[in-house]
Motif scaffolding. Structure first.
Motif, PDB file in Angstrom:
ATOM      1  N   PRO A 143       0.796  -1.236   0.000  1.00 15.48           N
ATOM      2  CA  PRO A 143       0.000   0.000   0.000  1.00 15.48           C
ATOM      3  C   PRO A 143       0.827   1.283   0.000  1.00 15.48           C
ATOM      4  CG  PRO A 143      -0.024  -1.019   2.188  1.00 15.48           C
ATOM      5  CD  PRO A 143       0.659  -1.989   1.270  1.00 15.48           C
ATOM      6  N   THR A 144       2.076   1.226   0.480  1.00  8.98           N
ATOM      7  CA  THR A 144       2.884   2.443   0.541  1.00  8.98           C
ATOM      8  C   THR A 144       4.285   2.165  -0.010  1.00  8.98           C
ATOM      9  OG1 THR A 144       3.850   2.030   2.733  1.00  8.98           O
ATOM     10  CG2 THR A 144       1.669   3.114   2.661  1.00  8.98           C
ATOM     11  N   GLU A 145       4.993   3.237  -0.350  1.00 13.32           N
ATOM     12  CA  GLU A 145       6.362   3.093  -0.825  1.00 13.32           C
ATOM     13  C   GLU A 145       7.255   2.511   0.263  1.00 13.32           C
ATOM     14  OE1 GLU A 145       7.848   6.695  -2.548  1.00 13.32           O
ATOM     15  OE2 GLU A 145       6.439   6.617  -4.237  1.00 13.32           O
ATOM     16  N   GLU A 146       7.020   2.907   1.506  1.00 14.71           N
ATOM     17  CA  GLU A 146       7.811   2.386   2.618  1.00 14.71           C
ATOM     18  C   GLU A 146       7.638   0.876   2.750  1.00 14.71           C
ATOM     19  OE1 GLU A 146       7.557   6.581   2.803  1.00 14.71           O
ATOM     20  OE2 GLU A 146       5.907   5.118   2.714  1.00 14.71           O
ATOM     21  N   ASP A 147       6.421   0.390   2.519  1.00 13.55           N
ATOM     22  CA  ASP A 147       6.180  -1.051   2.566  1.00 13.55           C
ATOM     23  C   ASP A 147       6.904  -1.766   1.425  1.00 13.55           C
ATOM     24  OD1 ASP A 147       4.526  -0.997   4.842  1.00 13.55           O
ATOM     25  OD2 ASP A 147       2.766  -0.487   3.638  1.00 13.55           O
ATOM     26  N   MET A 148       6.930  -1.144   0.258  1.00 12.18           N
ATOM     27  CA  MET A 148       7.659  -1.727  -0.873  1.00 12.18           C
ATOM     28  C   MET A 148       9.146  -1.862  -0.543  1.00 12.18           C
ATOM     29  SD  MET A 148       6.074   0.267  -4.163  1.00 12.18           S
ATOM     30  CE  MET A 148       4.305   0.388  -4.455  1.00 12.18           C
ATOM     31  N   VAL A 149       9.706  -0.795   0.018  1.00  9.03           N
ATOM     32  CA  VAL A 149      11.126  -0.798   0.390  1.00  9.03           C
ATOM     33  C   VAL A 149      11.407  -1.880   1.426  1.00  9.03           C
ATOM     34  CG1 VAL A 149      12.912   0.537   1.584  1.00  9.03           C
ATOM     35  CG2 VAL A 149      11.528   1.613  -0.220  1.00  9.03           C
ATOM     36  N   ALA A 150      10.588  -1.963   2.445  1.00 11.53           N
ATOM     37  CA  ALA A 150      10.787  -2.963   3.497  1.00 11.53           C
ATOM     38  C   ALA A 150      10.703  -4.385   2.929  1.00 11.53           C
ATOM     39  CB  ALA A 150       9.752  -2.773   4.602  1.00 11.53           C
ATOM     40  N   THR A 151       9.762  -4.600   1.992  1.00 11.65           N
ATOM     41  CA  THR A 151       9.614  -5.926   1.387  1.00 11.65           C
ATOM     42  C   THR A 151      10.838  -6.296   0.571  1.00 11.65           C
ATOM     43  OG1 THR A 151       7.197  -5.669   1.293  1.00 11.65           O
ATOM     44  CG2 THR A 151       8.189  -7.327  -0.145  1.00 11.65           C
ATOM     45  N   MET A 152      11.349  -5.350  -0.214  1.00 14.47           N
ATOM     46  CA  MET A 152      12.536  -5.648  -1.019  1.00 14.47           C
ATOM     47  C   MET A 152      13.748  -5.893  -0.128  1.00 14.47           C
ATOM     48  SD  MET A 152      13.757  -6.324  -3.949  1.00 14.47           S
ATOM     49  CE  MET A 152      12.670  -5.713  -5.250  1.00 14.47           C
ATOM     50  N   ASN A 153      13.876  -5.137   0.961  1.00 11.84           N
ATOM     51  CA  ASN A 153      14.966  -5.401   1.902  1.00 11.84           C
ATOM     52  C   ASN A 153      14.915  -6.850   2.393  1.00 11.84           C
ATOM     53  OD1 ASN A 153      16.140  -2.825   1.896  1.00 11.84           O
ATOM     54  ND2 ASN A 153      14.868  -2.098   3.603  1.00 11.84           N
ATOM     55  N   LYS A 154      13.727  -7.303   2.771  1.00 14.03           N
ATOM     56  CA  LYS A 154      13.569  -8.660   3.309  1.00 14.03           C
ATOM     57  C   LYS A 154      13.868  -9.729   2.252  1.00 14.03           C
ATOM     58  CE  LYS A 154      10.123  -7.369   6.800  1.00 14.03           C
ATOM     59  NZ  LYS A 154       8.698  -7.459   7.213  1.00 14.03           N
ATOM     60  N   LEU A 155      13.588  -9.423   0.990  1.00  9.84           N
ATOM     61  CA  LEU A 155      13.851 -10.392  -0.073  1.00  9.84           C
ATOM     62  C   LEU A 155      15.331 -10.473  -0.427  1.00  9.84           C
ATOM     63  CD1 LEU A 155      10.837  -9.583  -2.421  1.00  9.84           C
ATOM     64  CD2 LEU A 155      11.181 -11.700  -1.131  1.00  9.84           C
TER      65      LEU A 155
END
Length: 269
Positions: free
Chosen positions: A139-151
């Protein structure tokens, strides 16, 4: 960045004009990824019922993992301008690796990626469509960033000192506008030209000569993007060109227009 200073364009031509059509944001990767990743970038737009807008980009000497519906791949550096049509509504998420930062993941010369995009499952545990679902559904850019970090974090390779050396060389090229010849790099870093060329083939994917050219032409475009009066002959000299025709030829070969045509387009946009 201090308030009032323009953001660096990083190869996005006429960014000020383009941002009337789209939003570009850049985000830091996690500390664990910072050795390898320059930043994340996100472009979003809503141009419904508007004419398509063609955004041009002069490439950096970086590998990009691009997450876009049905077009998710890992792309190597290029020596050619890239043009992207902005229309309808959309969003694209990108991982810009530092120069040399993707080689430890790939373990083969980055030059092998030229004109041969790589499937994302070569370094991640999911394919392109799975990555699109994981990132673009957030839903947010911050969530996208956090998801890519985890991947990415579980896939980190060992630190590579050669990659760090390549980064220092390219940072020097980017910051020293008067650098125009490979010999200047060899002298400053006390490195033989053959070794430098091998390093760039392996870690960067394009030659030192091309990296210098791309940054000097980015410098030229960014100067004209400021919309202030520019003496093109003086600009060519400041960027290490000994004559204006050579500057014009290089600029047109990469950007697709002469410096005068580009300046006029910027002023009219």
């Amino acid at each position: 960045m201090p308030a009032g200073l323009p953001r660096p364009n990083m190869g996005v031509l006429n960014l000020q004009g383009g941002e009337k059509k789209f939003k570009l944001s850049r985000h830091a990767a996690s500390e664990a990824l910072s050795f390898f990743v320059k930043h994340y970038w996100i472009v979003s737009w809503d141009c419904t019922d508007e004419d398509p807008y063609l955004q041009h980009v002069v490439p950096n000497p970086c590998v990009n993992l691009v997450v876009e519906p049905h077009k998710t791949f890992i792309f190597g550096p290029s020596t050619r301008k890239f043009s992207y049509p902005i229309h309808g509504k959309g969003i694209v998420f990108g991982v810009k690796f530092k120069p040399g930062g993707f080689f430890p993941f790939l373990n083969q010369p980055i030059s092998t990626l030229l004109d041969h995009p790589l499937e994302v499952q070569s370094i991640l545990d999911l394919d392109g469509s799975g990555l699109e679902e994981a990132i673009l559904s957030m839903p947010t850019e911050e969530d996208m960033v956090a998801t890519m970090n985890k991947l990415l974090e579980p896939k980190l390779p060992p630190l590579d000192e050669q990659a760090l050396s390549v980064n220092r060389i390219i940072d020097y090229i980017a910051s020293e506008r008067e650098i125009s010849k490979v010999d200047q790099i060899c002298e400053h870093f006390d490195i033989h030209i053959r070794k430098l060329q091998r390093l760039f083939d392996q870690y960067v994917g394009i030659s030192p000569k091309w990296v210098i050219r791309l940054y000097r032409l980015q410098n030229a475009a960014e100067t004209m993007d400021g919309r202030l009066p520019v003496d093109l002959a003086r600009l060519a000299t400041d960027l290490g060109y000994h004559d204006q025709p050579h500057f014009i030829k290089d600029f047109k070969a990469v950007v697709g227009s002469t410096p005068e045509e580009y300046r006029r387009w910027v002023q009219e946009s």
